[in-house]
Design an enzyme around this catalytic site. Sequence first.
Site, PDB file in Angstrom:
ATOM      1  N   HIS A   1      27.689 -60.100 -68.692  1.00 49.33           N
ATOM      2  CA  HIS A   1      27.210 -60.334 -70.059  1.00 49.33           C
ATOM      3  C   HIS A   1      28.055 -59.497 -71.007  1.00 49.33           C
ATOM      4  CE1 HIS A   1      23.599 -61.022 -72.919  1.00 49.33           C
ATOM      5  NE2 HIS A   1      24.647 -60.619 -73.634  1.00 49.33           N
TER       6      HIS A   1
ATOM      7  N   HIS B   1      30.109 -59.491 -74.986  1.00 52.41           N
ATOM      8  CA  HIS B   1      30.460 -60.090 -76.276  1.00 52.41           C
ATOM      9  C   HIS B   1      31.853 -59.597 -76.688  1.00 52.41           C
ATOM     10  CE1 HIS B   1      26.376 -61.599 -77.262  1.00 52.41           C
ATOM     11  NE2 HIS B   1      25.977 -60.558 -76.553  1.00 52.41           N
TER      12      HIS B   1
ATOM     13  N   LYS C   1      24.417 -70.572 -72.120  1.00 54.63           N
ATOM     14  CA  LYS C   1      23.569 -69.544 -72.717  1.00 54.63           C
ATOM     15  C   LYS C   1      22.483 -70.175 -73.561  1.00 54.63           C
ATOM     16  CE  LYS C   1      22.174 -65.447 -73.885  1.00 54.63           C
ATOM     17  NZ  LYS C   1      23.016 -64.289 -74.229  1.00 54.63           N
TER      18      LYS C   1
ATOM     19  N   HIS D   1      18.397 -65.486 -73.103  1.00 52.81           N
ATOM     20  CA  HIS D   1      17.900 -64.395 -73.944  1.00 52.81           C
ATOM     21  C   HIS D   1      16.394 -64.592 -74.035  1.00 52.81           C
ATOM     22  CE1 HIS D   1      18.307 -61.468 -77.417  1.00 52.81           C
ATOM     23  NE2 HIS D   1      17.038 -61.851 -77.477  1.00 52.81           N
TER      24      HIS D   1
ATOM     25  N   HIS E   1      19.688 -59.015 -69.896  1.00 52.27           N
ATOM     26  CA  HIS E   1      19.316 -57.729 -70.498  1.00 52.27           C
ATOM     27  C   HIS E   1      17.801 -57.498 -70.510  1.00 52.27           C
ATOM     28  CE1 HIS E   1      18.859 -60.477 -73.834  1.00 52.27           C
ATOM     29  NE2 HIS E   1      20.138 -60.450 -74.170  1.00 52.27           N
TER      30      HIS E   1
ATOM     31  N   ASP F   1      26.041 -56.305 -71.994  1.00 57.97           N
ATOM     32  CA  ASP F   1      25.668 -56.770 -73.333  1.00 57.97           C
ATOM     33  C   ASP F   1      26.413 -55.965 -74.391  1.00 57.97           C
ATOM     34  OD1 ASP F   1      24.486 -58.294 -75.314  1.00 57.97           O
ATOM     35  OD2 ASP F   1      22.611 -57.160 -75.331  1.00 57.97           O
TER      36      ASP F   1
END
Length: 282
Positions: free
Chosen positions: A13, A15, A99, A136, A174, A247
């Site tokens: 995970h 970004h 996702k 999420h 997460h 994350d």
Amino acid sequence: SHSITLNLADDFHHHFRDGESLRNTVPYASRMFKRAIVMPNLKPPITTTEAALEYRCRILSHVPEGRDFMPLMTLYMTDHTSADEIRKAHETGFIFGVKLYPKGATTNSQSGVTDFQKIEGALEAMAELQIPLLVHGEVTDVETDVFDREVLFIENVLRPLVEKYPKLKVVVEHITTKQAAEFVVGCGKNVAATITPQHIMYNRNEIFKGGVRPHLYCLPILKREEHRKALVYHATSGNPKFFLGTDSAPHSKETKENSCGCAGIFNGHAALELYAEIFDSA
């Protein structure tokens, strides 16, 4: 004295953002990770196979010479994601997950899913092709306390979803609560979870220690100490259902340090070292 040897790991995970941010995020990530699941919540989001492949090329162009790094691409699920798009993505060999952001759950989630009935075809195709759904896991209605959003999502949304699609691979990303961890343990092998360094290092008191600390604000938000301890237990248990997902979510300083700062913690510069601290003290 003793030493800890860290091999190149996988981050499930991450970004990377886009544009100039890639000059920093990609070298940091490729220093310690062999592969990374790339989050698709850009502006605009990565909703098509073509966009994912183009984004992959942009990431690879910033990998420092001599490093062997593989970005594992994902699609951003919307109410309009079709089964055909899922199959098209699968055929490329470069797209490894889809996702699911509930609309409004976090950064750049305005295009997220509003009605699970609209994505039934996509979910059936994913179950058939064994493409993981990366979730999420938070409800987004304004009446729900921010600290309860994950638990309510699991009970009201995720549990029924897993029961309806028993062959669908699901990663609860997460996780922040002992209830989420217990849910994952209680499910079959098709359900797993990622755990971030911040959620096993800090509890919610840290956000307000001596004032408001915007660089410790993320979504899902940090929880009580009992939840942090539960996550440390599961993260260090050796259970293969729980794995590394940083994350890491960079933002510009001006968007974090203002009267309405955005959610996200950047840890990509030292993620493995942060995990090592927790494992060494557990």
